[in-house]
Design a protein around this motif. Structure first.
Motif, mmCIF file in Angstrom:
data_model
loop_
_atom_site.group_PDB
_atom_site.id
_atom_site.type_symbol
_atom_site.label_atom_id
_atom_site.label_comp_id
_atom_site.label_asym_id
_atom_site.label_seq_id
_atom_site.Cartn_x
_atom_site.Cartn_y
_atom_site.Cartn_z
ATOM 1 N N GLN A 143 0.909 -1.192 0.014
ATOM 2 C CA GLN A 143 0.004 -0.016 0.035
ATOM 3 C C GLN A 143 1.119 1.301 0.122
ATOM 4 N N GLU A 144 0.555 2.301 -1.157
ATOM 5 C CA GLU A 144 0.783 3.400 -1.561
ATOM 6 C C GLU A 144 0.706 4.274 -0.087
ATOM 7 N N SER A 145 1.641 5.234 0.370
ATOM 8 C CA SER A 145 1.271 6.269 0.818
ATOM 9 C C SER A 145 2.199 7.888 0.578
ATOM 10 N N GLY A 146 1.012 8.539 0.288
ATOM 11 C CA GLY A 146 1.934 9.872 0.746
ATOM 12 C C GLY A 146 0.832 10.974 -0.048
ATOM 13 N N SER A 147 1.580 12.137 -0.034
ATOM 14 C CA SER A 147 0.684 13.429 -0.443
ATOM 15 C C SER A 147 0.759 13.136 -1.679
ATOM 16 N N GLU A 187 7.083 17.317 -14.549
ATOM 17 C CA GLU A 187 7.426 16.366 -15.566
ATOM 18 C C GLU A 187 7.678 15.053 -14.636
ATOM 19 N N ASP A 188 7.522 14.977 -13.395
ATOM 20 C CA ASP A 188 7.940 13.849 -12.068
ATOM 21 C C ASP A 188 6.170 13.859 -11.853
ATOM 22 N N THR A 189 4.649 14.196 -12.830
ATOM 23 C CA THR A 189 3.650 14.284 -12.421
ATOM 24 C C THR A 189 3.226 12.988 -13.035
ATOM 25 N N ALA A 190 3.272 11.412 -11.786
ATOM 26 C CA ALA A 190 2.720 10.363 -12.063
ATOM 27 C C ALA A 190 1.199 9.365 -11.533
ATOM 28 N N VAL A 191 1.700 8.394 -11.753
ATOM 29 C CA VAL A 191 0.784 7.581 -11.214
ATOM 30 C C VAL A 191 2.136 6.550 -10.973
ATOM 31 N N TYR A 192 2.559 6.557 -8.571
ATOM 32 C CA TYR A 192 2.965 5.659 -8.235
ATOM 33 C C TYR A 192 2.913 4.735 -7.468
ATOM 34 N N TYR A 193 3.853 3.240 -8.295
ATOM 35 C CA TYR A 193 3.546 2.282 -7.651
ATOM 36 C C TYR A 193 5.356 1.654 -6.817
ATOM 37 N N CYS A 194 4.588 0.848 -5.777
ATOM 38 C CA CYS A 194 5.430 -0.024 -5.398
ATOM 39 C C CYS A 194 5.110 -1.207 -5.333
ATOM 40 N N ALA A 195 5.926 -1.909 -6.224
ATOM 41 C CA ALA A 195 5.947 -3.259 -6.460
ATOM 42 C C ALA A 195 7.337 -4.221 -5.522
ATOM 43 N N GLY A 196 7.321 -5.701 -5.243
ATOM 44 C CA GLY A 196 7.964 -6.637 -5.052
ATOM 45 C C GLY A 196 7.773 -7.917 -5.250
ATOM 46 N N ARG A 198 11.084 -10.606 -10.001
ATOM 47 C CA ARG A 198 9.598 -10.011 -11.121
ATOM 48 C C ARG A 198 9.403 -9.700 -9.429
ATOM 49 N N TRP A 199 8.687 -8.382 -10.410
ATOM 50 C CA TRP A 199 7.280 -8.104 -9.576
ATOM 51 C C TRP A 199 5.626 -9.019 -9.501
ATOM 52 N N ASP A 200 5.780 -9.707 -8.456
ATOM 53 C CA ASP A 200 5.302 -10.268 -8.089
ATOM 54 C C ASP A 200 3.544 -9.841 -7.313
ATOM 55 N N TYR A 201 4.125 -8.997 -6.795
ATOM 56 C CA TYR A 201 3.251 -7.786 -5.936
ATOM 57 C C TYR A 201 3.220 -7.077 -6.088
ATOM 58 N N TRP A 202 2.478 -6.254 -5.754
ATOM 59 C CA TRP A 202 2.029 -4.614 -6.519
ATOM 60 C C TRP A 202 1.007 -4.152 -5.812
ATOM 61 N N GLY A 203 1.139 -2.331 -5.495
ATOM 62 C CA GLY A 203 0.568 -1.792 -4.806
ATOM 63 C C GLY A 203 -0.478 -1.051 -5.831
ATOM 64 N N GLN A 204 -1.977 -0.291 -5.350
ATOM 65 C CA GLN A 204 -2.727 -0.069 -6.200
ATOM 66 C C GLN A 204 -2.311 1.361 -6.926
ATOM 67 N N GLY A 205 -0.954 2.115 -6.586
ATOM 68 C CA GLY A 205 -1.113 3.024 -6.928
ATOM 69 C C GLY A 205 -1.214 4.054 -6.303
ATOM 70 N N THR A 206 -0.118 5.261 -6.442
ATOM 71 C CA THR A 206 -0.874 6.526 -6.175
ATOM 72 C C THR A 206 -0.620 7.983 -6.692
ATOM 73 N N GLN A 207 -1.469 8.612 -7.384
ATOM 74 C CA GLN A 207 -1.770 9.674 -8.142
ATOM 75 C C GLN A 207 -0.864 10.901 -7.021
ATOM 76 N N VAL A 208 0.264 10.823 -8.166
ATOM 77 C CA VAL A 208 1.043 12.433 -7.469
ATOM 78 C C VAL A 208 1.241 13.735 -8.378
ATOM 79 N N THR A 209 1.182 14.979 -8.196
ATOM 80 C CA THR A 209 0.804 15.391 -8.960
ATOM 81 C C THR A 209 1.414 16.656 -8.756
ATOM 82 N N VAL A 210 2.525 16.890 -9.158
ATOM 83 C CA VAL A 210 3.526 18.609 -9.187
ATOM 84 C C VAL A 210 3.688 19.704 -10.007
ATOM 85 N N SER A 211 3.083 20.375 -9.159
ATOM 86 C CA SER A 211 2.503 21.651 -9.082
ATOM 87 C C SER A 211 2.687 22.777 -8.202
ATOM 88 N N SER A 212 2.466 23.974 -8.989
ATOM 89 C CA SER A 212 2.489 25.060 -7.962
ATOM 90 C C SER A 212 0.675 25.535 -7.472
#
Length: 117
Positions: free
Chosen positions: A5-9, A90-99, A103-117
């Motif tokens: 599970q990803e978390s953060g701003s 340009e770093d705006t993206a959906v960020y995933y963790c995986a393990g 190979r990446w057998d396990y994935w988080g659901q992803g979290t959208q991070v937007t870089v903007s002022s």
């Protein structure tokens, strides 16, 4: 059984630091030979591997991000984190963790991070 599970701003200002945490349940960061990665995807791009921390706490980074990224782990919390410094839109993206093992057998659901002022 292993869940991530990803978390953060979801919003970060340009020039600041993007920080995300991946919480792993049902498995251990110290499982033999497992790597724990951060991966991102922005519109029109494929998945971009950013970096990883290994089961023995070694770290590895994409050459394109090596100067700006830092990955660390906290085994007591079964968490690993991503810091990406000096972000731009340009770093705006959906960020995933995986393990997994090789190979990446396990994935988080992803979290959208937007870089903007």
């Amino acid at each position: 059984q292993v869940q991530l599970q990803e978390s953060g701003s979801g919003l970060v200002k340009p020039s600041q630091t993007l920080s995300l945490t991946c919480t792993v349940s049902g498995g251990s960061l110290t499982t033999n030979y497992y790597d724990w990665s951060w991966i991102r995807q922005s519109p029109g791009k494929g998945l971009e591997w950013m970096g990883a921390v290994s089961y023995v706490d070694g770290t590895y980074y994409s050459p394109s991000l090596k100067s700006r990224a830092s990955i660390s782990r906290d085994t007591s919390k079964n968490q690993f984190t991503l810091q990406l410094f000096s972000v731009t839109p340009e770093d705006t993206a959906v960020y995933y963790c995986a393990g997994g093992y090789r190979r990446w057998d396990y994935w988080g659901q992803g979290t959208q991070v937007t870089v903007s002022s």
